[in-house]
Design a protein around this motif. Sequence first.
Motif, PDB file in Angstrom:
ATOM      1  N   SER A  89      -3.981   7.128 -12.809  1.00  0.00           N
ATOM      2  CA  SER A  89      -3.235   7.532 -11.607  1.00  0.00           C
ATOM      3  C   SER A  89      -2.908   6.313 -10.739  1.00  0.00           C
ATOM      4  N   LEU A  90      -1.667   6.241 -10.258  1.00  0.00           N
ATOM      5  CA  LEU A  90      -1.280   5.097  -9.424  1.00  0.00           C
ATOM      6  C   LEU A  90      -2.066   5.088  -8.110  1.00  0.00           C
ATOM      7  N   GLU A  91      -2.611   6.235  -7.728  1.00  0.00           N
ATOM      8  CA  GLU A  91      -3.450   6.314  -6.523  1.00  0.00           C
ATOM      9  C   GLU A  91      -4.694   5.434  -6.681  1.00  0.00           C
ATOM     10  N   GLU A  92      -5.113   5.244  -7.916  1.00  0.00           N
ATOM     11  CA  GLU A  92      -6.331   4.471  -8.195  1.00  0.00           C
ATOM     12  C   GLU A  92      -6.082   2.962  -8.121  1.00  0.00           C
ATOM     13  N   ILE A  93      -4.775   2.570  -8.145  1.00  0.00           N
ATOM     14  CA  ILE A  93      -4.435   1.157  -8.384  1.00  0.00           C
ATOM     15  C   ILE A  93      -3.847   0.496  -7.150  1.00  0.00           C
ATOM     16  N   ASP A  94      -4.280  -0.744  -6.876  1.00  0.00           N
ATOM     17  CA  ASP A  94      -3.621  -1.575  -5.876  1.00  0.00           C
ATOM     18  C   ASP A  94      -2.426  -2.210  -6.584  1.00  0.00           C
ATOM     19  N   MET A  95      -1.213  -1.790  -6.245  1.00  0.00           N
ATOM     20  CA  MET A  95      -0.045  -2.181  -7.039  1.00  0.00           C
ATOM     21  C   MET A  95       0.363  -3.635  -6.823  1.00  0.00           C
ATOM     22  N   LYS A  96      -0.284  -4.320  -5.887  1.00  0.00           N
ATOM     23  CA  LYS A  96       0.017  -5.751  -5.743  1.00  0.00           C
ATOM     24  C   LYS A  96      -0.759  -6.560  -6.793  1.00  0.00           C
ATOM     25  N   THR A  97      -1.975  -6.083  -7.084  1.00  0.00           N
ATOM     26  CA  THR A  97      -2.867  -6.860  -7.959  1.00  0.00           C
ATOM     27  C   THR A  97      -3.184  -6.171  -9.289  1.00  0.00           C
ATOM     28  N   MET A  98      -2.888  -4.868  -9.383  1.00  0.00           N
ATOM     29  CA  MET A  98      -3.221  -4.003 -10.517  1.00  0.00           C
ATOM     30  C   MET A  98      -4.736  -3.772 -10.659  1.00  0.00           C
ATOM     31  N   ARG A  99      -5.478  -4.052  -9.552  1.00  0.00           N
ATOM     32  CA  ARG A  99      -6.915  -3.736  -9.572  1.00  0.00           C
ATOM     33  C   ARG A  99      -7.104  -2.231  -9.447  1.00  0.00           C
ATOM     34  N   ILE A 100      -8.102  -1.707 -10.158  1.00  0.00           N
ATOM     35  CA  ILE A 100      -8.497  -0.318  -9.929  1.00  0.00           C
ATOM     36  C   ILE A 100      -9.442  -0.365  -8.744  1.00  0.00           C
ATOM     37  N   LYS A 101      -8.991   0.240  -7.637  1.00  0.00           N
ATOM     38  CA  LYS A 101      -9.608  -0.047  -6.330  1.00  0.00           C
ATOM     39  C   LYS A 101     -11.110   0.246  -6.277  1.00  0.00           C
ATOM     40  N   ALA A 102     -11.516   1.362  -6.838  1.00  0.00           N
ATOM     41  CA  ALA A 102     -12.922   1.757  -6.668  1.00  0.00           C
ATOM     42  C   ALA A 102     -13.851   1.085  -7.683  1.00  0.00           C
ATOM     43  N   HIS A 103     -13.302   0.257  -8.576  1.00  0.00           N
ATOM     44  CA  HIS A 103     -14.138  -0.341  -9.637  1.00  0.00           C
ATOM     45  C   HIS A 103     -13.927  -1.847  -9.673  1.00  0.00           C
ATOM     46  N   GLU A 104     -14.803  -2.550  -8.996  1.00  0.00           N
ATOM     47  CA  GLU A 104     -14.744  -4.009  -8.881  1.00  0.00           C
ATOM     48  C   GLU A 104     -14.569  -4.674 -10.259  1.00  0.00           C
ATOM     49  N   GLY A 105     -13.565  -5.531 -10.377  1.00  0.00           N
ATOM     50  CA  GLY A 105     -13.389  -6.292 -11.608  1.00  0.00           C
ATOM     51  C   GLY A 105     -12.655  -5.553 -12.711  1.00  0.00           C
ATOM     52  N   LEU A 106     -12.080  -4.385 -12.411  1.00  0.00           N
ATOM     53  CA  LEU A 106     -11.360  -3.619 -13.439  1.00  0.00           C
ATOM     54  C   LEU A 106      -9.879  -3.516 -13.062  1.00  0.00           C
ATOM     55  N   TYR A 107      -8.999  -3.751 -14.034  1.00  0.00           N
ATOM     56  CA  TYR A 107      -7.544  -3.740 -13.823  1.00  0.00           C
ATOM     57  C   TYR A 107      -6.903  -2.805 -14.846  1.00  0.00           C
ATOM     58  N   ALA A 108      -5.702  -2.309 -14.538  1.00  0.00           N
ATOM     59  CA  ALA A 108      -4.936  -1.536 -15.541  1.00  0.00           C
ATOM     60  C   ALA A 108      -3.473  -1.951 -15.466  1.00  0.00           C
ATOM     61  N   ILE A 109      -2.865  -2.147 -16.648  1.00  0.00           N
ATOM     62  CA  ILE A 109      -1.478  -2.616 -16.711  1.00  0.00           C
ATOM     63  C   ILE A 109      -0.721  -1.886 -17.843  1.00  0.00           C
ATOM     64  N   GLY A 110       0.602  -2.039 -17.833  1.00  0.00           N
ATOM     65  CA  GLY A 110       1.439  -1.548 -18.934  1.00  0.00           C
ATOM     66  C   GLY A 110       1.460  -0.037 -19.023  1.00  0.00           C
ATOM     67  N   GLU A 111       1.587   0.427 -20.243  1.00  0.00           N
ATOM     68  CA  GLU A 111       1.770   1.861 -20.453  1.00  0.00           C
ATOM     69  C   GLU A 111       0.510   2.670 -20.177  1.00  0.00           C
ATOM     70  N   SER A 112      -0.624   2.016 -19.974  1.00  0.00           N
ATOM     71  CA  SER A 112      -1.853   2.774 -19.675  1.00  0.00           C
ATOM     72  C   SER A 112      -1.791   3.409 -18.291  1.00  0.00           C
ATOM     73  N   ILE A 113      -0.911   2.906 -17.418  1.00  0.00           N
ATOM     74  CA  ILE A 113      -0.845   3.471 -16.058  1.00  0.00           C
ATOM     75  C   ILE A 113       0.174   4.613 -16.024  1.00  0.00           C
ATOM     76  N   ASP A 114       0.065   5.442 -15.000  1.00  0.00           N
ATOM     77  CA  ASP A 114       0.930   6.628 -14.917  1.00  0.00           C
ATOM     78  C   ASP A 114       2.317   6.251 -14.413  1.00  0.00           C
ATOM     79  N   ALA A 115       3.041   5.491 -15.225  1.00  0.00           N
ATOM     80  CA  ALA A 115       4.425   5.141 -14.899  1.00  0.00           C
ATOM     81  C   ALA A 115       5.150   4.935 -16.208  1.00  0.00           C
ATOM     82  N   ASP A 116       6.371   5.382 -16.269  1.00  0.00           N
ATOM     83  CA  ASP A 116       7.174   5.203 -17.479  1.00  0.00           C
ATOM     84  C   ASP A 116       8.634   5.218 -17.066  1.00  0.00           C
ATOM     85  N   GLY A 117       9.418   4.456 -17.804  1.00  0.00           N
ATOM     86  CA  GLY A 117      10.831   4.323 -17.451  1.00  0.00           C
ATOM     87  C   GLY A 117      11.743   5.052 -18.418  1.00  0.00           C
ATOM     88  N   ILE A 118      13.010   5.142 -18.033  1.00  0.00           N
ATOM     89  CA  ILE A 118      14.018   5.678 -18.940  1.00  0.00           C
ATOM     90  C   ILE A 118      14.310   4.628 -20.023  1.00  0.00           C
TER      91      ILE A 118
END
Length: 394
Positions: free
Chosen positions: A340-369
């Motif tokens: 969920s993008l709510e979990e992510i700081d979109m400037k850094t891609m850090r998962i906010k509640a989990h120190e030292g954890l990031y998510a990028i690419g298709e694993s995040i809840d975003a997809d394009g046309i």
Amino acid sequence: MMIYDIAIIGAGASGLMLAANLDMEGSRGIILEGSSCIGSKLLMSGGGHCNITHGGSVKDFVYAYGNEGQALRRCLYRHSNLDLARWLTEHGVELADENGDPVEPSYGSNGIDNEGRIFPASMKARDVLDVLLGEASLNGWQIETDARVSGLRKDGSWEITLINGYELRAKKVVIASGGITYPETGSDGSMLEILEDIGIDINEPRPALSPVYVENYPYAELSGISVPDVTVIAFSSDAAYTCKGKAARMKGDLLFTHEGLSGPVILNISKYVEPGELIRLCYNKELHELPRRMQRILRERSRGLLGDVRTNVLASFLNQDDFIVSGVDEHGMVTAGGVSLEEIDMKTMRIKAHEGLYAIGESIDADGITGGYNLQLCWSTAAAAADDLKDNKE
Ligand SMILES: Cc1cc2nc3c(=O)[nH]c(=O)nc-3n(C[C@H](O)[C@H](O)[C@H](O)COP(=O)(O)OP(=O)(O)OC[C@H]3O[C@@H](n4cnc5c(N)ncnc54)[C@H](O)[C@@H]3O)c2cc1C
């Protein structure tokens, strides 16, 4: 137990784009790839030609990601299509439009001058993969294949367990494990389940950019024929899946296949389509402007009990060719849903509640046309994480 500074989980486009942009000099970085192949989906992209991004101003990109576009705006602006094009050309990958005409990233503007899909000039995805792998290697990353992660736990640093029982630790972990479609490439959604188990909010992953099947499909014999500028409306009783609770509506080229509906407009709208719901095709044309064989099928479908063509029914098909959806192909080119993008700081891609954890690419809840927007998303999110990891090296 071996301790790394950074572990990237997944050697797809996003994981490799991160590694290619992050020099590990003086620290230890590892990429854990669950399958035996690296970059399988990248190699499939654009039918092997790799539609790497889209031209035009990055300002126009936001709409391409639907409801998630606004949340991505900052990330896309900071790491734009122009940045990706510059990086590739600086690293020896010349670019071209879909006609093969050269594309020069125009320095100083806020986008790429050419409108439309951008490819490597060689039209070979392999060339993009090779440059990413080469840079990742120069940056000192170790890549391990057949290293499927089966557990992740925070205990001071991150403890990572592989499916073969091997354990390692990393101070920081980047999730670059993709979505759920084409599981044979290794992107099987297993990492999303592991993240859910440690309390991270995952929006249900589902295929997107997929062909759509309908009940009583009458156009099998038109397989391979496409109709330009068709408006498609997807009705849904589940407001969560449509654009802000309304029916989703898109316009573009429609392709008839032997089994169902495809082409850019169908692929783009497919994530809003649900089995059992109505999909409406509006051809925006007079009957004589449609392919001849289609005209014949429409006439047949308009016949009354006495065999006469009912002109009012025929006319209504042109703007309301309605079908009940029977299914959405599992083999979507991308996955909607994910972290969920709510979990992510979109400037850094850090998962906010989990120190030292990031998510990028298709694993995040975003997809394009379709059009290169999904590989651009990999780039923008990977570059954001790379910047943050650079700025916060321990
Ligand atoms: C047929 C096809 C054509 C496409 N064409 C285009 C195009 O032309 N342009 C465009 O922009 N996009 C296109 N896309 C979409 C684009 O390829 C993807 O969005 C992009 O490759 C996703 O990259 P990723 O690194 O986020 O995920 P992936 O490429 O899916 O990589 C994730 C990696 O993580 C690994 N992994 C997963 N779980 C684990 C685990 N538990 N442990 C260890 N490793 C794990 C997987 O094996 C995989 O290698 C296309 C997709 C397909 C399928």
